[in-house]
Design an enzyme around this catalytic site. Sequence first.
Site, PDB file in Angstrom:
ATOM      1  N   CYS A   2      43.159  53.331  56.676  1.00 31.00           N
ATOM      2  CA  CYS A   2      43.893  53.022  57.897  1.00 31.00           C
ATOM      3  C   CYS A   2      44.945  51.949  57.650  1.00 31.00           C
ATOM      4  CB  CYS A   2      42.934  52.540  58.976  1.00 31.00           C
ATOM      5  SG  CYS A   2      41.785  53.817  59.523  1.00 31.00           S
ATOM      6  N   ARG A  27      48.715  54.786  51.569  1.00 30.37           N
ATOM      7  CA  ARG A  27      47.283  54.577  51.754  1.00 30.37           C
ATOM      8  C   ARG A  27      46.560  55.856  52.163  1.00 30.37           C
ATOM      9  NH1 ARG A  27      46.100  49.024  52.924  1.00 30.37           N
ATOM     10  NH2 ARG A  27      44.481  49.620  54.385  1.00 30.37           N
ATOM     11  N   TRP A  75      42.640  57.332  59.090  1.00 31.31           N
ATOM     12  CA  TRP A  75      41.913  58.270  58.243  1.00 31.31           C
ATOM     13  C   TRP A  75      40.569  58.475  58.913  1.00 31.31           C
ATOM     14  CZ3 TRP A  75      43.916  60.884  54.175  1.00 31.31           C
ATOM     15  CH2 TRP A  75      43.036  61.624  53.384  1.00 31.31           C
ATOM     16  N   ASN A 101      40.547  48.949  61.799  1.00 34.82           N
ATOM     17  CA  ASN A 101      40.324  49.395  60.433  1.00 34.82           C
ATOM     18  C   ASN A 101      38.895  49.008  60.080  1.00 34.82           C
ATOM     19  OD1 ASN A 101      40.454  50.144  57.788  1.00 34.82           O
ATOM     20  ND2 ASN A 101      42.140  48.797  57.218  1.00 34.82           N
ATOM     21  N   GLY A 102      38.000  49.978  59.966  1.00 33.61           N
ATOM     22  CA  GLY A 102      36.604  49.673  59.660  1.00 33.61           C
ATOM     23  C   GLY A 102      35.664  50.698  60.249  1.00 33.61           C
ATOM     24  N   GLU A 488      27.506  48.739  32.438  1.00 32.56           N
ATOM     25  CA  GLU A 488      28.812  48.420  33.011  1.00 32.56           C
ATOM     26  C   GLU A 488      29.038  46.914  33.062  1.00 32.56           C
ATOM     27  OE1 GLU A 488      32.545  48.593  34.980  1.00 32.56           O
ATOM     28  OE2 GLU A 488      31.455  49.863  33.554  1.00 32.56           O
ATOM     29  N   LYS A 492      32.190  44.986  31.176  1.00 33.98           N
ATOM     30  CA  LYS A 492      33.159  44.111  31.817  1.00 33.98           C
ATOM     31  C   LYS A 492      33.292  42.795  31.049  1.00 33.98           C
ATOM     32  CE  LYS A 492      34.872  46.646  34.600  1.00 33.98           C
ATOM     33  NZ  LYS A 492      34.629  47.591  33.539  1.00 33.98           N
ATOM     34  N   GLU A 495      35.151  43.413  27.712  1.00 34.63           N
ATOM     35  CA  GLU A 495      36.537  43.836  27.901  1.00 34.63           C
ATOM     36  C   GLU A 495      37.478  42.663  28.136  1.00 34.63           C
ATOM     37  OE1 GLU A 495      37.151  48.112  29.993  1.00 34.63           O
ATOM     38  OE2 GLU A 495      36.046  46.676  31.200  1.00 34.63           O
ATOM     39  N   HIS A 511      12.332  48.087  20.954  1.00 37.19           N
ATOM     40  CA  HIS A 511      12.674  49.000  19.871  1.00 37.19           C
ATOM     41  C   HIS A 511      13.905  48.513  19.107  1.00 37.19           C
ATOM     42  CE1 HIS A 511       9.763  52.125  21.053  1.00 37.19           C
ATOM     43  NE2 HIS A 511       9.986  51.670  22.277  1.00 37.19           N
ATOM     44  N   LYS A 610      45.301  50.830  30.440  1.00 44.91           N
ATOM     45  CA  LYS A 610      44.678  51.285  31.679  1.00 44.91           C
ATOM     46  C   LYS A 610      44.232  52.731  31.570  1.00 44.91           C
ATOM     47  CE  LYS A 610      43.321  50.818  35.907  1.00 44.91           C
ATOM     48  NZ  LYS A 610      42.081  50.067  36.140  1.00 44.91           N
TER      49      LYS A 610
END
Length: 615
Positions: A2, A27, A75, A101-102, A488, A492, A495, A511, A610
Amino acid sequence: MCGIVGYVGPRAATPIILEGLKRLEYRGYDSAGLAVIEQNGAIAVRRDAGKLTNLMARVQEAPVEGRIGVGHTRWATHGPPTPYNAHPHRDRTGHFVVVQNGIVENFLPLRNQLIAEGFTFGSDTDTEVIVQLISREFDRCRDLETAVRRALSLLQGPSAVVVLSSHEPDKLVVARLGNAGAVVLGYGEGEMFVASDIPAILEHTRRMAFLENREMAVVRADGVAYMDLDGQPIEPKPIHDIPWDPIAAVKGPYRHFMQKEIFDQPQAITDTIRGRLDFVTGEVRLDELNLSPQLARSLHKVTIVACGTSYYAGLVGKYLIENLARIPVEVDYGSEYRYRNPILDDRTLVLAITQSGETVDTLAALDEARRHHAPTAAIVNVVGSQAARVADGVIYMQAGPEIGVASTKAYTTSLVDLLLLAMYLGQQRGRLDGDASLRLASEIAMLPDLAGRVLEQDTHYQALAQRFANYHNFLYLGRGIHYPTAREGALKLKEISYIHAEGYPAGEMKHGPIALIDENMPTVAVALRDGVYEKMISQIEQVKARKGLVLALVNPGDDGVAAKADALIEVPKASVWVSPVLAVIPLQLFAYHIAVWRGCDVDQPRNLAKSVTVE
């Protein structure tokens, strides 16, 4: 996603609002509208489904003129994209309009209560509940700001709201509840602007301020009065001088794009849910997936292909799809898939996950699937990318532009897409009934607000980063659905801070990795209260027995782990299905702050790109 634009000042509001909405078209939206207080004191509303050109045509046919107004691109969440569901929404008296918006998580009981009190509704949306509540509260107190505060106090879930009333026609009342939905206030010369994103008003002013959670602003042409949602005045928000460069402008008040994108996540999650999940029935709609109920029922396997962060999202997806839809799932690295002569047929769905939609190895895996006549789909962020074009169907992440090289909001929105896909497959295959779907829908509706609560602990993550920034090796441990979270989190850290870190399934620690544990290698343990909680307690004890440091992710009030660990990060209690989204956000910020502390180039880490478009 939105979009909101508001204006109050000496100029005609309508063209400013329409131009601002046009600048927010990137958007995504399915309807648009505006409301303006005209010279006669009445509020005129124009709205339509479809593209902004439809709204412009309506305004051309029936012009609206005034010096204060608000516009919106929607949306859909509650209710299909139709003119009567488009924003702005007005109350039964016509004296109030609202854009939002929400998500109003508790809109259904509020709506039923208002109907019982005699209110009538003209839309299917959750937003209309807000404007009806404001109207009711105004009748009781005869003060707009008070009415808005009282109405918002009844809402559950994150919302950014702008209110316009013909009773007090010189002001816009703007509020932010939760951490989804930015609210930008633009300071002009004798005029003020409101927007959900910087580009909408950058043409008119570079001087902008930003509302935080549970803050409200009363916006007049000559300035702004700030208060909290309890009605207490607060200090004026700092005004930032936004550069004209459109790329730099997107960064707003944040130091790095990665930092901004981490804090974008409540909004990105909201946008990913929009229009796909019916919170009344629990039904999932994935129209662009192009996976018919017949094909969904005939599948005997799903193969997920991805690289890097997307691969770890796929590991979570395996857990979700196998549990909710009872379809076997394999997860393959895109870079390995085509080289091992995979076994494929027309009952194996090959699902690619790629933020850019241009990752060469993932595209090659899709080509391999098509060569074997297997149905294909892609979870993609970039609209019109190659993966979106070549796959049979697509689920867009709706994360918005992700400029930082290290992926953050694309990961969490991928997880939400995978959960919606798992629900869709479960529903089509008869594995997920109505009650279970409604419970899941309720949990997903709470996710943006819970993510916002995680972000509110940022000062704690900064302190932890300072404490741990000088270590050279980390071990991340998780089990079950949080084994991918561990991987993950470790990715991060390596990276962007260049610290060696490994994510491991906790049960595999004995192990091999246990040989490395000593006082110089901290262990990050994901120990939320789920089906493997007791197993994680055992892993923590084994680390401590070898003099290792433990940073544990726990649910609030976990005194047992607190007595064992050296440091804690608390993550709100949530169901196992949504907890991977909440658990990874602190690990993103932990890595970010360590990288900043070490002086690393956060947005453009060395040797990384990227999108990997060559082998």
